[in-house]
Design a protein around this motif. Structure first.
Motif, short mmCIF file in Angstrom:
data_model
loop_
_atom_site.label_atom_id
_atom_site.label_comp_id
_atom_site.label_asym_id
_atom_site.label_seq_id
_atom_site.Cartn_x
_atom_site.Cartn_y
_atom_site.Cartn_z
N ILE A 1 -5.37 -4.20 -9.66
CA ILE A 1 -4.62 -4.47 -8.43
C ILE A 1 -3.22 -3.86 -8.51
O ILE A 1 -2.75 -3.21 -7.57
CB ILE A 1 -4.54 -5.99 -8.16
N GLN A 2 -2.57 -4.05 -9.64
CA GLN A 2 -1.20 -3.55 -9.79
C GLN A 2 -1.15 -2.03 -9.88
O GLN A 2 -0.23 -1.41 -9.34
CB GLN A 2 -0.55 -4.18 -11.02
N LEU B 1 -0.13 3.18 -4.41
CA LEU B 1 0.22 3.13 -2.98
C LEU B 1 1.70 3.41 -2.77
O LEU B 1 2.08 4.18 -1.88
CB LEU B 1 -0.15 1.76 -2.39
N THR C 1 -3.23 -0.05 -8.38
CA THR C 1 -3.43 0.37 -6.99
C THR C 1 -2.14 0.24 -6.19
O THR C 1 -1.80 1.13 -5.40
CB THR C 1 -4.55 -0.46 -6.34
N ALA C 2 -1.42 -0.86 -6.38
CA ALA C 2 -0.16 -1.06 -5.66
C ALA C 2 0.87 0.00 -6.05
O ALA C 2 1.55 0.56 -5.19
CB ALA C 2 0.39 -2.46 -5.93
N PHE D 1 5.43 -5.09 -11.75
CA PHE D 1 4.04 -4.68 -11.96
C PHE D 1 3.87 -4.01 -13.33
O PHE D 1 2.89 -4.23 -14.03
CB PHE D 1 3.57 -3.73 -10.86
N LEU E 1 4.41 -8.87 -6.48
CA LEU E 1 3.77 -9.01 -5.17
C LEU E 1 4.77 -9.46 -4.12
O LEU E 1 4.83 -8.90 -3.02
CB LEU E 1 2.61 -10.00 -5.27
N PHE F 1 7.10 -6.61 -3.26
CA PHE F 1 6.41 -5.61 -2.43
C PHE F 1 6.38 -6.07 -0.96
O PHE F 1 6.74 -5.33 -0.06
CB PHE F 1 5.00 -5.39 -2.96
#
Length: 124
Positions: free
Chosen positions: A21-22, A28, A24-25, A53, A109, A112
């Motif tokens: 998940i991190q 992004l 991917t973040a 992250f 999170l 972000f």
């Protein structure tokens, strides 16, 4: 003693999911930066998100590296997996690593999401 290897398996799976998940973040964020799409985000808060992250990914990697050693020791230990030291010679319990991992993920999170909300509020 049967639940201890299962708990180690759950810690392993959750750490892998967090890293995915991190990553991917961060991808992004990098993709938005490359295309100049930062107009909806606060740059300082995005940098803070990447910082948290990265910490969480590093601690997750450390946690995953500790698990094989813990599996070998779990049969002789009569304590909770979270109370076991992450590595045999390192006197830091696993719960310290998992706590840092999760808190860094949560702070990343929030940073972000907060970066987008701050920018949108300022643009109104």
């Amino acid at each position: 003693m049967e639940e201890l290897p299962a708990s180690i398996q759950l810690i392993k799976e959750w750490s892998i999911w967090l890293v995915g998940i991190q990553t991917t973040a961060i991808g992004l964020i990098a993709g938005l930066y490359d295309k100049g799409g930062f107009k909806f985000f606060s740059n300082k808060l995005l940098a803070l998100a990447i910082f948290f992250f990265t910490i969480s990914i590093a601690i997750s990697s450390w946690t995953l590296a500790a698990l094989p050693d813990m599996v070998q020791r779990v049969e002789v230990a009569n304590i909770s997996v979270h109370d076991m030291n992450a590595f045999n010679k390192l006197m830091v319990p696993l719960w310290v690593f998992t706590s840092i991992q999760h808190w860094a993920f949560i702070f990343g999170l929030f940073s972000f999401v907060w970066s987008a909300s701050v920018k949108l509020i300022r643009n109104k």
